[in-house]
Motif scaffolding. Sequence first.
Motif, mmCIF file in Angstrom:
data_model
loop_
_atom_site.group_PDB
_atom_site.id
_atom_site.type_symbol
_atom_site.label_atom_id
_atom_site.label_comp_id
_atom_site.label_asym_id
_atom_site.label_seq_id
_atom_site.Cartn_x
_atom_site.Cartn_y
_atom_site.Cartn_z
ATOM 1 N N ALA A 63 0.810 -1.211 0.000
ATOM 2 C CA ALA A 63 0.000 0.000 0.000
ATOM 3 C C ALA A 63 0.847 1.265 0.000
ATOM 4 O O ALA A 63 0.358 2.342 -0.368
ATOM 5 C CB ALA A 63 -0.942 0.006 1.195
ATOM 6 N N SER A 64 2.104 1.163 0.396
ATOM 7 C CA SER A 64 2.978 2.341 0.436
ATOM 8 C C SER A 64 3.465 2.744 -0.955
ATOM 9 O O SER A 64 3.989 3.842 -1.135
ATOM 10 C CB SER A 64 4.184 2.068 1.348
ATOM 11 N N ALA A 65 3.291 1.874 -1.943
ATOM 12 C CA ALA A 65 3.727 2.166 -3.307
ATOM 13 C C ALA A 65 2.611 2.860 -4.085
ATOM 14 O O ALA A 65 1.433 2.734 -3.743
ATOM 15 C CB ALA A 65 4.142 0.872 -4.004
ATOM 16 N N PRO A 66 2.947 3.592 -5.143
ATOM 17 C CA PRO A 66 1.920 4.264 -5.951
ATOM 18 C C PRO A 66 0.916 3.251 -6.501
ATOM 19 O O PRO A 66 1.306 2.253 -7.107
ATOM 20 C CB PRO A 66 2.723 4.911 -7.081
ATOM 21 N N PRO A 67 -0.385 3.474 -6.301
ATOM 22 C CA PRO A 67 -1.386 2.471 -6.685
ATOM 23 C C PRO A 67 -1.419 2.157 -8.169
ATOM 24 O O PRO A 67 -1.657 1.019 -8.560
ATOM 25 C CB PRO A 67 -2.709 3.084 -6.204
ATOM 26 N N VAL A 68 -1.192 3.159 -9.034
ATOM 27 C CA VAL A 68 -1.260 2.873 -10.467
ATOM 28 C C VAL A 68 -0.133 1.939 -10.885
ATOM 29 O O VAL A 68 -0.311 1.073 -11.756
ATOM 30 C CB VAL A 68 -1.248 4.189 -11.294
ATOM 31 N N ALA A 69 1.034 2.071 -10.266
ATOM 32 C CA ALA A 69 2.145 1.183 -10.571
ATOM 33 C C ALA A 69 1.876 -0.233 -10.059
ATOM 34 O O ALA A 69 2.191 -1.222 -10.721
ATOM 35 C CB ALA A 69 3.438 1.728 -9.960
ATOM 36 N N ILE B 171 6.761 8.736 -10.265
ATOM 37 C CA ILE B 171 8.150 8.483 -10.643
ATOM 38 C C ILE B 171 9.057 9.570 -10.081
ATOM 39 O O ILE B 171 10.150 9.289 -9.565
ATOM 40 C CB ILE B 171 8.285 8.402 -12.174
ATOM 41 N N GLN B 172 8.627 10.808 -10.160
ATOM 42 C CA GLN B 172 9.426 11.912 -9.618
ATOM 43 C C GLN B 172 9.610 11.768 -8.118
ATOM 44 O O GLN B 172 10.708 11.997 -7.590
ATOM 45 C CB GLN B 172 8.755 13.246 -9.957
ATOM 46 N N GLN B 173 8.544 11.380 -7.426
ATOM 47 C CA GLN B 173 8.643 11.173 -5.978
ATOM 48 C C GLN B 173 9.590 10.022 -5.657
ATOM 49 O O GLN B 173 10.400 10.102 -4.732
ATOM 50 C CB GLN B 173 7.257 10.904 -5.400
ATOM 51 N N GLY B 174 9.472 8.952 -6.433
ATOM 52 C CA GLY B 174 10.348 7.810 -6.211
ATOM 53 C C GLY B 174 11.803 8.139 -6.483
ATOM 54 O O GLY B 174 12.698 7.720 -5.730
ATOM 55 N N GLN B 175 12.051 8.880 -7.529
ATOM 56 C CA GLN B 175 13.422 9.266 -7.854
ATOM 57 C C GLN B 175 14.002 10.178 -6.787
ATOM 58 O O GLN B 175 15.171 10.066 -6.410
ATOM 59 C CB GLN B 175 13.464 9.955 -9.224
ATOM 60 N N ALA B 176 13.166 11.091 -6.281
ATOM 61 C CA ALA B 176 13.627 11.996 -5.226
ATOM 62 C C ALA B 176 13.987 11.217 -3.967
ATOM 63 O O ALA B 176 14.998 11.489 -3.309
ATOM 64 C CB ALA B 176 12.550 13.034 -4.922
#
Length: 272
Positions: free
Chosen positions: A212-218, A254-259
């Motif tokens: 649940a902590s990951a982006p839902p669309v991914a 993706i931007q949040q994950g990269q950051a």
Amino acid sequence: MPDYQTLLYDEQNGVAWVTLNRPEVHNAFNAQMQRELHDLWRGLRRNDDVRVVVLTGAGDKAFCTGIDRTETMGASVAAGERTVGAASTPFMFDDPGANIGPKSCDLWKPVIAAVNGMACGGAFYMLGEVEFIIAADHATFFDPHVTYGMTAAFEPMHMLQKMPFHEIMRLSLLGSHERLSAKRAYEIALVSEVVPQAQLRPAATWAADAIASAPPVAVQGTVRAIWAARELSRSQALNLGYAFIGLGTNRESIQQGQAAFAAGKRPQWKLR
């Protein structure tokens, strides 16, 4: 969510806990539970607050023991009445368990099964459509159909997607004469983890919270892609991979994950 007669529902932090709640009959599903499960799965498609679902059974004796035979094959049969799913001809038959699985209801959010106790027969409609299974160490799996004069068809077809051919064939043909232990289910990769009974909920909660902590669309794109790969040929699935990546890629996530990656943020992982 609406109130249910046969289900318990709890929603916290992006995770929905769905509990089959007929412990007096080992959580066997009757017509009411079939309708409620169908409504639940379809409703969760529109509930963006829920990212992951955990499915379990009330009590510690059973996850689910399939269809409630006292309702579908009891007094109504003796009186010559039609049972649930019956029709005037074989071509109009509605299988009782056809709409109780999440994928049959077009739900592509991850569903984790937390199996506590017996899981048999019609329970396989649901277990065959979850992403993975965590089992308590006292869990057992079996299919009693042939023992009681019924063909085992849909249930082992679902489980063939999760078990080796010879294992589901043995389980189906031996009926009530043999049960698959949680240990053996783990050995053949039917379940991904076996834990003491007291640790079942914490183990499922940990996995659900992590997903649940990951982006839902991914997450949903990943679920859809892997199920497609199971049902299609390798080349067909790979050709669809571009579409799944495109649909399941969100620029903001993706931007949040990269950051987070650049900042050195890493989750606390555990070794299984």
